[in-house]
Design a protein around this motif. Structure first.
Motif, PDB file in Angstrom:
ATOM      1  N   TYR A  52       0.947  -0.929   0.003  1.00 40.60           N
ATOM      2  CA  TYR A  52       0.164  -0.091  -0.090  1.00 40.60           C
ATOM      3  C   TYR A  52       0.800   1.280   0.126  1.00 40.60           C
ATOM      4  O   TYR A  52       1.962   1.349   0.517  1.00 40.60           O
ATOM      5  CB  TYR A  52      -0.796  -0.068   1.315  1.00 40.60           C
ATOM      6  N   THR A  53       0.259   2.106  -0.421  1.00 37.48           N
ATOM      7  CA  THR A  53       0.977   3.640  -0.310  1.00 37.48           C
ATOM      8  C   THR A  53       0.050   4.357   0.685  1.00 37.48           C
ATOM      9  O   THR A  53      -1.248   4.230   0.608  1.00 37.48           O
ATOM     10  CB  THR A  53       0.668   4.445  -1.764  1.00 37.48           C
ATOM     11  N   TYR A  54       0.748   4.817   1.719  1.00 39.20           N
ATOM     12  CA  TYR A  54       0.067   5.393   2.689  1.00 39.20           C
ATOM     13  C   TYR A  54      -0.320   6.756   2.822  1.00 39.20           C
ATOM     14  O   TYR A  54       0.780   7.700   2.224  1.00 39.20           O
ATOM     15  CB  TYR A  54       0.932   5.043   4.247  1.00 39.20           C
ATOM     16  N   PRO A  71      -1.365  -0.071  -5.358  1.00 40.71           N
ATOM     17  CA  PRO A  71      -0.510   0.488  -6.285  1.00 40.71           C
ATOM     18  C   PRO A  71      -1.171   0.596  -7.692  1.00 40.71           C
ATOM     19  O   PRO A  71      -0.923   1.537  -8.261  1.00 40.71           O
ATOM     20  CB  PRO A  71       0.596  -0.346  -6.289  1.00 40.71           C
ATOM     21  N   GLU A  72      -2.252  -0.171  -7.844  1.00 40.82           N
ATOM     22  CA  GLU A  72      -2.839   0.162  -9.090  1.00 40.82           C
ATOM     23  C   GLU A  72      -3.867   1.200  -9.076  1.00 40.82           C
ATOM     24  O   GLU A  72      -4.512   1.687 -10.139  1.00 40.82           O
ATOM     25  CB  GLU A  72      -3.769  -1.154  -9.642  1.00 40.82           C
ATOM     26  N   TYR A  73      -3.987   1.937  -7.944  1.00 40.69           N
ATOM     27  CA  TYR A  73      -4.840   3.330  -7.860  1.00 40.69           C
ATOM     28  C   TYR A  73      -4.008   4.519  -7.552  1.00 40.69           C
ATOM     29  O   TYR A  73      -3.099   4.251  -6.974  1.00 40.69           O
ATOM     30  CB  TYR A  73      -5.919   2.869  -6.826  1.00 40.69           C
ATOM     31  N   ARG A  74      -4.546   5.680  -7.830  1.00 45.13           N
ATOM     32  CA  ARG A  74      -3.920   6.909  -7.539  1.00 45.13           C
ATOM     33  C   ARG A  74      -4.895   7.856  -6.819  1.00 45.13           C
ATOM     34  O   ARG A  74      -5.869   8.086  -7.278  1.00 45.13           O
ATOM     35  CB  ARG A  74      -3.164   7.750  -8.938  1.00 45.13           C
ATOM     36  N   PRO A  82       0.526  12.316   2.258  1.00 44.21           N
ATOM     37  CA  PRO A  82       1.440  11.129   2.098  1.00 44.21           C
ATOM     38  C   PRO A  82       2.411  10.890   3.524  1.00 44.21           C
ATOM     39  O   PRO A  82       2.945  11.901   3.809  1.00 44.21           O
ATOM     40  CB  PRO A  82       2.369  11.339   0.812  1.00 44.21           C
ATOM     41  N   VAL A  83       2.832   9.624   3.694  1.00 43.27           N
ATOM     42  CA  VAL A  83       3.443   9.248   4.728  1.00 43.27           C
ATOM     43  C   VAL A  83       4.423   7.780   4.448  1.00 43.27           C
ATOM     44  O   VAL A  83       3.783   6.903   3.807  1.00 43.27           O
ATOM     45  CB  VAL A  83       2.717   9.334   6.156  1.00 43.27           C
ATOM     46  N   GLU A  84       5.600   8.026   4.924  1.00 42.68           N
ATOM     47  CA  GLU A  84       6.244   6.865   5.069  1.00 42.68           C
ATOM     48  C   GLU A  84       5.911   6.028   6.154  1.00 42.68           C
ATOM     49  O   GLU A  84       6.479   6.484   7.208  1.00 42.68           O
ATOM     50  CB  GLU A  84       8.148   6.933   4.707  1.00 42.68           C
ATOM     51  N   LEU A  85       5.039   5.036   6.204  1.00 48.02           N
ATOM     52  CA  LEU A  85       4.509   4.405   7.411  1.00 48.02           C
ATOM     53  C   LEU A  85       5.774   3.286   7.574  1.00 48.02           C
ATOM     54  O   LEU A  85       5.765   2.254   7.279  1.00 48.02           O
ATOM     55  CB  LEU A  85       3.312   3.815   7.033  1.00 48.02           C
ATOM     56  N   GLU A 119     -13.628  -5.570  -5.978  1.00 43.12           N
ATOM     57  CA  GLU A 119     -12.236  -5.424  -6.078  1.00 43.12           C
ATOM     58  C   GLU A 119     -11.534  -4.433  -4.797  1.00 43.12           C
ATOM     59  O   GLU A 119     -12.157  -3.365  -4.470  1.00 43.12           O
ATOM     60  CB  GLU A 119     -11.898  -4.634  -7.347  1.00 43.12           C
ATOM     61  N   GLU A 120     -10.410  -4.883  -4.306  1.00 44.30           N
ATOM     62  CA  GLU A 120      -9.912  -4.011  -3.183  1.00 44.30           C
ATOM     63  C   GLU A 120      -9.270  -2.610  -3.550  1.00 44.30           C
ATOM     64  O   GLU A 120      -8.430  -2.679  -4.627  1.00 44.30           O
ATOM     65  CB  GLU A 120      -8.736  -4.844  -2.459  1.00 44.30           C
ATOM     66  N   ILE A 121      -9.608  -1.471  -3.388  1.00 48.63           N
ATOM     67  CA  ILE A 121      -9.069  -0.202  -3.345  1.00 48.63           C
ATOM     68  C   ILE A 121      -7.983   0.176  -2.424  1.00 48.63           C
ATOM     69  O   ILE A 121      -6.828   0.445  -2.668  1.00 48.63           O
ATOM     70  CB  ILE A 121     -10.107   0.933  -3.344  1.00 48.63           C
ATOM     71  N   GLY A 122      -8.123  -0.288  -1.279  1.00 43.70           N
ATOM     72  CA  GLY A 122      -7.111   0.101  -0.083  1.00 43.70           C
ATOM     73  C   GLY A 122      -7.861  -0.327   1.169  1.00 43.70           C
ATOM     74  O   GLY A 122      -8.813  -1.016   1.444  1.00 43.70           O
ATOM     75  N   ILE A 123      -6.972   0.459   2.215  1.00 41.63           N
ATOM     76  CA  ILE A 123      -7.644  -0.041   3.626  1.00 41.63           C
ATOM     77  C   ILE A 123      -7.837   1.391   4.324  1.00 41.63           C
ATOM     78  O   ILE A 123      -7.120   2.457   3.982  1.00 41.63           O
ATOM     79  CB  ILE A 123      -6.329  -0.990   4.190  1.00 41.63           C
TER      80      ILE A 123
END
Length: 162
Positions: A52-54, A71-74, A82-85, A119-123
């Motif tokens: 995931y991008t957090y 990653p397949e979504y923007r 944005p954060v580096e988790l 389809e999963e988009i994210g969490i």
């Protein structure tokens, strides 16, 4: 008499038509926020889930929501930061969030965000149960951040964001 009855039925139909259109538009939501306790378990033990991008919303030291996007979504960021988790970042956040000691009203919930097709988009990890999701073109997704009033509710601070 027959013409009067037809006019009456027509008027009733015109009154019911907007209600039926609203019901049809609201019939099936396009996106679902489904509880997933493994998200709570991972984040609350300071382990970011891979893949995931957090992002977070709210004050940096007291996030109102943590969002992970596949990653397949923007993400159309707007108010998401944005954060580096990392484990260290999560540890600091979890000390403030302190989920086991929160009331049921302010407890954070881990959820998977899915389309109607599954389809999963994210969490999602937040005391807010869900948010509005809008899908754009080419995998762009917009997810509304929790309202600022949530900060007062979960922190007890009436002065606003720190």
């Amino acid at each position: 008499m027959r013409l009067g009855k037809q006019c009456h039925l027509l008027r009733q139909g015109l009154v019911l038509l907007p209600l039926l259109l609203i019901a049809a538009a609201c019939g099936r939501p396009a996106y679902f926020f489904r509880v997933d306790l493994s998200i709570n378990a991972a984040l609350e033990s300071n382990h970011p889930l891979p893949g995931y991008t957090y992002y977070y919303s709210g004050p940096e030291d007291f996030p109102l929501a943590i969002l992970g996007i596949r990653p397949e979504y923007r993400l159309k960021k707007e108010f998401w930061i944005p954060v580096e988790l990392t484990e260290t970042k999560l540890e600091g956040w979890m000390e403030v969030i302190d989920n086991p000691h929160r009331s049921l009203k302010t407890r954070y919930h881990g959820k998977v965000i899915r389309t109607a097709e599954g389809e999963e988009i994210g969490i999602w990890y937040s005391p807010q149960e869900w948010s509005t999701v809008r899908m754009g073109t080419d995998g762009e997704v917009a997810i509304d951040t929790p309202p600022n009033t949530l900060y007062e509710k979960i922190s007890g601070d009436t002065t606003g964001f720190p």
